[in-house]
Every structure is written in C-alpha cells, then in structure tokens.
Design a protein around this motif. Structure first.
Motif, PDB file in Angstrom:
ATOM      1  N   THR A 188       9.979   8.016  -0.118  1.00 40.40           N
ATOM      2  CA  THR A 188       9.889   7.984  -1.799  1.00 40.40           C
ATOM      3  C   THR A 188      11.194   7.279  -2.315  1.00 40.40           C
ATOM      4  N   LEU A 192      10.628   3.806  -4.341  1.00 46.19           N
ATOM      5  CA  LEU A 192      11.070   3.904  -5.872  1.00 46.19           C
ATOM      6  C   LEU A 192      11.912   2.525  -6.220  1.00 46.19           C
ATOM      7  N   ILE A 195       9.935  -0.998  -5.791  1.00 43.00           N
ATOM      8  CA  ILE A 195       9.125  -0.983  -7.089  1.00 43.00           C
ATOM      9  C   ILE A 195      10.122  -1.565  -8.326  1.00 43.00           C
ATOM     10  N   VAL A 196      11.082  -0.604  -8.614  1.00 45.58           N
ATOM     11  CA  VAL A 196      11.896  -0.626  -9.721  1.00 45.58           C
ATOM     12  C   VAL A 196      12.665  -2.080  -9.747  1.00 45.58           C
ATOM     13  N   LEU A 226       3.409   5.185  -1.869  1.00 46.64           N
ATOM     14  CA  LEU A 226       3.816   6.181  -2.779  1.00 46.64           C
ATOM     15  C   LEU A 226       2.541   7.120  -3.250  1.00 46.64           C
TER      16      LEU A 226
END
Lengths: 597, 220
Positions: A188, A192, A195-196, A226
C-alpha cells in the motif's frame, strides 16, 4: 478539472515545479541499504523477488520429481509435497510477480519514463521495500517452524486450512497470514507512491495520452492492487482470528477425529468470495504491466508506432474494471447459486473483447514492421503466443458447463500457468533484456539470451501443453500419488508426467544460464551506450547511463510527442525521442528523382 | 458483495469520467510545438492526492468487511445481533467533537493563529483518546454480559469491525503525534498546516466510517 492548456511558445521552458530535495545517501547504509532513490529500491525489490522466485522454482522441480518419478525420492512425502505446491504458488503469484512488476519495474520506470526526479514520497518508498523484505523473511521462516509451512494450497481454503490433517496448521498458517499482512501494508505504501507520482510528477508536456503504455499498465495495475489486496487482508485477519481467538468467520461446525471442534456457524464460502475478490484482479495486477511492457518493446523493436494507442489505453481500463466482476468464475463448483454462475460466465467472456483488441493491435503493430529479432523482441513475441494460448483455454473454463468437469484437473493447471505464469514471465525476461543496458550500462550476452529464450519457450510449451491433455483425461491436480487408483491410470499419463518433469528440469537449467548471464554481463558485457535500441522514451535520453540519483540533468526534459514516433515518413532517423521539439527533427535528404505525393 | 461493488462502481465511474475527459478528442500522435499540460487542478496538492488514494484503500477494507457482514448475516438463522450499549452513543458524540476540534485547529492554522492551532489540536487528540477508552469500556461491558467474541458470528463481526475502526484511528493518532511534534519544534508553519489538514480530513473520514458502522449495528 484543468483544461488542456496549450502553450503558444515554440520553445517551452521546463515545467516549473519546485525542485525536489532528494534525500541523497551519505554513507554506505543510506546509499545502498536504506536508500530512498527509487532506482536502488527497484533493484532491491527485483533482486529479492528473483531470489525468492528461484526458491519457488526449486520447489516446482521437487513437485515435478515426485509427479514424474513417483516412489523414487524418499525426501518428498505427501505433506512435503502439498507444502511445496502451496509455497510455489503463493511465492510466484504474490512475492515474485506482483513485487517484481510493481515494486521492481514500477520503481525503476515510473520516474524515468514520466520525466520526474524521484517518487513523490521517497521515505515511504523505502519503507515499502523493507516491509516487503520482512514479509519474505517471515514467509521463508515458515519452513523452519515445527510442522513446516502451510500445505493448504495457495488458495488457502478453510476449513481444511486450519483443520487437523493439513500440514503446517500450527506455525505455518500463522506465518503465512502475517507475511501476507505485512506484504499488503508494504505494498500500500509503494502503491500510493506509484499513483501519486504518475498523477503529480509528470514533466511538462507529458500528458496522459503521451504516457508510454508501460506506465499505463503499471498505473492501472497499482489501482487494482490497492483496491483488491484489502480483500485478502480482511480474509487473512479473519483466518487469524478463527485460528487464534476461536471465532467462526469461516469455520463451520465440524467433527474431526471423532471430536466436535469448538467452531460453529462459519462460512467457508465467505472466504472463497473474499479470496477471489482479491484473486481474480490479481491476475490482471500481473497482466496489465505485462501488457504495457510488451506494447513498448514491440513498438521499439519493430520500429513502428503502436497500433491503436488510444484503444490500447481504453482496453487496459476496461480490462481493469471488468476484472472486479468476474471473481466467482473460480467458484463454479463451490455450490453457489447456479444463476450466479451464468452471470459470471457472461462477464468473464466479455473480458475477451478488450483483450482481443490488445492482441490484434500487437499483431498489427508487427505487420509491415521493420522487425529486429533481438532477445527482448523474441520474448515479447513469445508472450503474444503464450497469452493467446492461455486465453483460449480460459474460454473453456469460463463456461460453467465445461468448467464443472474440468475443475480441479490438470487442465486448470495448464491454463493458468500459460496465461499468468509463462506469459508474464516471458514479459519479465523481455523487460530485463530490454532495460538491462540502461540499468547497468552493459548489454546482456545475446547468444546466451537466445539459448535462454528457445529453451524456455519450447520447454514451457512441453510442460504446460500436455497438462491440458492430462486434464481432459481427468487427472486431478494436487494429488501426491494415485494410491489405489493407480491400476486405472493409463501408460500415456505416466509417460507424459515423466516427459513434463524432464522438460521442467531443462527449463530450470536455462534460468540458471540467465542468472549467470545477468551476473557476468554486469562486468564483462558489451558497452551499451545511452540508447542501444534507438528508443524514444525518456529513460533512454538521460545524461548518464545508468542514470544518477535525480535521473535527469539540471533541467527536466520537456515532452513534445508521444512515445511511438518510429519510422516517421520523411525523417532522417527512424525514431524521434519524446523530448525532441518538432523544429529540431532532422529531415531525410530527398532521394534523387523521387516523386513526392 | 453488493456494497463493495457499488463502492467500486462509484470509484470506477469517477475514474472513467476523468480518463475519458483527458483522452477522448486527444490525438496522441500529434507532436506539439509548445507543450501541453493536463495536470490535476492546483487544489489537489500532492499530500492531498496521496491521502485520497489511501482513503480509497481504507474504504475498500471497510466496504469488504460490511459486505462480509451482510453475506454472513443473510446466510444463517443462528445470527444473534449484538445489543447496542448506550455508551456507544456517548462515544459517537466524543468522536464528533474530536473531529470538530481538529477542524477548528485547521481553521486556526489557515488563519495563521499558532496558539489556536495548537490548543484545538490537543483537544482533538484528547477527545480521540477518550473515544478509545469509551470503546474499550463497551467491549468490556459486552464481554461481561456474555457477548464473547466467539459466542456468535454477530459478536465476532462486531468486535472485528469496531476493532478495525479503532486500528485505523490508532494509525491516525500516530500521524497526530507527528503533527504535534512538528507543531512544537520549529517546522515552518505551512508544513504544520498541511499536517493538521491531513489529520483533519482523515478524522472526518473515520467519523463517516463510524457513522456507517454504527448505523449498520443499530439496524441489524
């Protein structure tokens, strides 16, 4: 939502983004071990994943030795066999494929391909790797606890998962669940970041529609992961509670060895729903990055733009979305409502539409291409073959009426190994042969690469094609030996099993050759130069090879075009890198007497 | 699984809309003289996007748990619902107050009022701790009344889901401690403001999750 803003200036300045403070390492420990450079983390991920993958490969050889030559190897007893099968499956699916595609390739390629200096949250990124590393250690530790690792199969179905008689119900199950939990937490953090970073750190001009398909694949697969891994997390927590606290989420009232167990009222079917709600998207978590990588490699080595780029992107999105509504096709024989089976068969077959779009587009990319049969290209073409083959047998299993007799036979083993083992592994090799020159500055040995490809390709088909036949004969999976049914087993089955095992050993040997090639070429490989494949994407345009921390020089590159400007008519070279402005493209000398139309 | 699918469908619809708005009518093969950008709007700063993605993951965990709860409940007549102790109402009020306190802290941070920011940050943390104590009392009372975790599937789910919520809040408290640390040393005030903001959004989110869980326990 922001509008697409066009800049009138012909020479756009680099995107003005606050210069990242890169957490450079200052000592051996912070540079190489607890590094926050995405590229180092990528290599850590990859090395760990490949190492644990080799362990899983050894387990598969042990499985094959037993199946091909029963009663020959006394160290493989029925419990050990089941444990090998379980660990082989779990390691390959989660700890090798997921970790390598997203943790390894994701970390290396996202910042480089979108023109960023590093990930959005470098510290979290480092933590992500160390969580993954610990989860691997915990998993391996289960080999050394009393009773050994769990032998319930990689699908971990209760109630047999924690019932007396299944190997590894004490320490093994607990360590497996804890390891999965740590893996998911670590993932996770990494996810994160991916993606960000893709959303926020694209360089100037790198619009969504100019992203290389590799990045699209990783982006969408990360989203799936996710959203899907929580299902496994919830299931793992509930299994732990059932096992340790005595709850009954999944455990029905049961008699075991003449005694009634303390559990009552749990539903094994609930576990299956949760597990496959994770398990089916997991197939695409592995497949989508593979789709992306193959698209880029095909375009580069066929010197052609990818056919139907937009359609490729939408097909990826469609496959990702649909992958959440097909999970129960793994449960046709679980006793659920037959109408559900019909519904899920329909959604399953619908996935064939976007998938077929992708396959046609790959083939059309090759059509009239200037194909260079390099090693990465061989593996990429091998992927197309294998994926089509695996997909075809999926049509059989997706239909309830055909799945019922074929469930739990070797047909299933043959199918899922073709589609989600051999096919993604082909892509992994294609990617490693393709990007190794950028990562190390040296080429992998081509002769060894070609031997590696042909032995792996022909060998994998010799292993998994006959399994379809075994399945049609009704040979069940997960059986240690035939027992009293042995007299009914035909000679052809016995012989095929031996042939499959020999092919498996040959394929394993070829992988050792690959590992040798990796190590040898690191020092003795041919110098690669910055862009040996004459590719267009940004990672090949860096100032240094291998790229230094921060990836690009003083200024981030500005992107003027998509990643597929190969063989553009009228230009001097057959590729235009993404960061070359239109007015700097060198045009070809017009040939004497050539009439332009 | 209906609830999870509805949640996912909503996410997917949002995502599809976003992707289509950026990809339909775009001709990717056209090279551009200048260069074009399609970044997210300014208001979506990197930390906010990161938190939003995390909230999507956490929502997936809760949606799946609620789906599992419903599936299990519908399957057997052996389901004996857990009573809802009055203390849960008190805890709910405390959690609402905690969320409000953090909101005030965030407002103060935006007004550049460090004293108010710190005061309400502490109040928010204290209220959250009070909520924890309250939840532990609820669990203790229920156990004392014979509603053990293993006594009935409904009990197991009650402890599982309230526990999951508490764990998420505990994670939030770790972020809260870090924020307090930043508030006390000489971290630039815009960085502290971001930390407070992220905490506040997360608390509001967990409050909504609590409302959903509490409503679920009350109605079933």
């Amino acid at each position: 939502m922001a509008e697409l803003g066009h800049d009138a200036t012909s020479h756009a300045p680099p995107r003005e983004m606050p210069e990242m403070e890169l957490p450079h390492g200052h000592s051996f420990w912070t540079t190489y071990v607890f590094s926050q450079d995405a590229k180092t983390i990528a290599i850590q991920y990859s090395v760990t994943a490949i190492s644990v993958g080799l362990l899983a490969m050894v387990l598969s050889i042990l499985i094959r030795l037993q199946l091909g030559f029963p009663n020959t190897f006394s160290l493989i007893d029925p419990s050990a066999y089941l444990q090998y099968v379980t660990m082989h499956g779990m390691i390959m699916v989660v700890y090798l494929l997921t970790a390598l595609f997203l943790g390894g390739f994701g970390n290396y390629f996202i910042p480089l391909m979108i023109g960023a200096r590093d990930m959005a949250f470098p510290y979290l990124n480092m933590l992500s790797f160390w969580f993954y590393f610990v989860s691997v250690l915990v998993l391996i530790a289960s080999f050394f606890v009393p009773g050994g690792p769990t032998g319930a199969g990689w699908t971990l179905y209760p109630p047999q998962l924690i019932s007396e008689g299944t190997p590894g119900i004490h320490g093994g199950v607990i360590l497996m669940m804890v390891s999965l939990g740590i893996f998911i937490v670590g993932f996770t953090m990494g996810g994160l970041n991916y993606i960000v970073t893709i959303l926020q750190y694209r360089t100037r001009g790198m619009t969504l529609m100019r992203l290389p398909l590799t990045i699209w694949g990783i982006f969408l697969a990360t989203m799936l992961a996710l959203l899907a891994f929580p299902a496994l997390l919830v299931a793992a927590l509930m299994v732990l509670l059932d096992h340790l606290a005595g709850t009954s989420f999944f455990m029905p009232a049961m008699f075991s060895m003449g005694e009634q167990l303390p559990h009552e009222g749990g539903s094994p079917l609930l576990f299956q729903h949760l597990f496959w709600f994770f398990g089916h998207p997991e197939v695409y978590i592995v497949a989508l990055p593979a789709f992306g990588v193959v698209s880029d490699i095909l375009a580069t080595h066929a010197r052609r733009n990818i056919f139907g780029y937009r359609m490729m992107v939408w097909a990826l999105v469609a496959i990702g979305g649909l992958s959440f509504v097909v999970w129960a096709h793994h449960m046709y024989v679980s006793g659920m409502n037959p109408y559900f089976g019909f519904l899920f068969a329909t959604t399953t077959l619908i996935i064939a539409v976007p998938t077929a779009i992708k396959v046609y587009n790959w083939v059309l990319t090759l059509w009239h291409g200037n194909i260079r049969l390099t090693v990465p290209m061989l593996f990429a073409i091998g992927f197309i073959f294998t994926f089509i083959n695996g997909g075809m047998s999926g049509l059989f299993l997706g239909n309830v009426a055909l799945d019922v007799p074929l469930a739990d036979t070797y047909f299933v083993v043959g199918h899922f190994h073709m589609v989600m083992a051999v096919a993604p592994v082909m892509t992994i090799y294609a990617a490693i042969y393709h990007w190794y020159p950028k990562i190390t500055g040296r080429m992998l040995h081509e002769g060894m690469g070609k031997i590696h490809f042909w032995v792996t390709f022909i060998g994998a088909y010799s292993i998994f094609y006959p399994m379809h036949y075994l399945g049609l004969m009704g040979v069940p999976r997960r059986y240690f030996a035939w027992g009293e049914t042995a007299p009914f087993i035909g000679d052809d089955v016995v012989m095929l099993n031996a042939v499959i095992s020999i092919a498996a050993i040959a394929v394993a040997a070829a992988q050792l050759l690959f590992i040798y090639n990796l190590i040898r070429s690191r020092k003795h490989g041919e110098e690669a130069g910055p862009n040996p494949w004459q590719a267009t994407t940004l990672e090949w345009q860096t100032e240094h090879t291998p790229p230094t921390h921060g990836n690009f020089g003083k200024e981030l590159p500005v992107v003027y075009r998509w990643a597929y400007d190969y063989s553009v008519p009228g230009t001097k070279y057959d590729y235009i890198p993404q960061n070359v402005p239109p007015e700097e493209v060198e045009m070809a000398e017009p040939a004497a007497g050539a009439a332009k139309t | 699984m209906t609830i999870t699918l509805v949640f996912l469908a909503a996410l997917l619809a949002f995502f599809l809309g976003w992707v289509l708005s950026r990809t339909v009518n775009v001709e990717p093969w056209v090279a551009d003289g200048g260069s074009i950008n399609d970044h997210l709007p300014e208001i979506l700063t990197t930390p906010r996007v990161g938190l939003a993605i995390f909230l999507a993951v956490a929502s997936s965990v809760f949606a799946l748990s609620i789906s599992a709860y419903h599936m299990r409940m519908d399957w057997g007549p052996d389901w004996l619902s857990v009573p809802s102790p009055a203390l849960l109402w008190v805890n709910t009020v405390i959690l609402v107050l905690g969320s409000l306190a953090l909101q005030w802290s965030w407002n103060a941070a935006r007004r550049d009022d460090p004293a108010g920011r710190r005061r309400w940050l502490y109040v928010g943390g204290a209220l959250t701790c009070a909520f924890f104590v309250g939840q532990i009392l609820v669990w203790r009372d229920l156990t004392a009344a014979g509603y053990y975790v293993t006594a009935n599937p409904a009990n197991s789910f009650f402890y599982f889901m309230t526990g999951l919520h508490a764990l998420h809040l505990l994670g939030g408290l770790v972020a809260w401690v870090r924020t307090v640390k930043r508030d006390r040393d000489d971290t630039p005030s815009d960085v502290v403001c971001t930390s407070v903001e992220l905490c506040t959004i997360y608390w509001h989110y967990l409050l909504v999750i609590w409302f959903i869980l509490f409503a679920l326990l009350l109605t079933t």
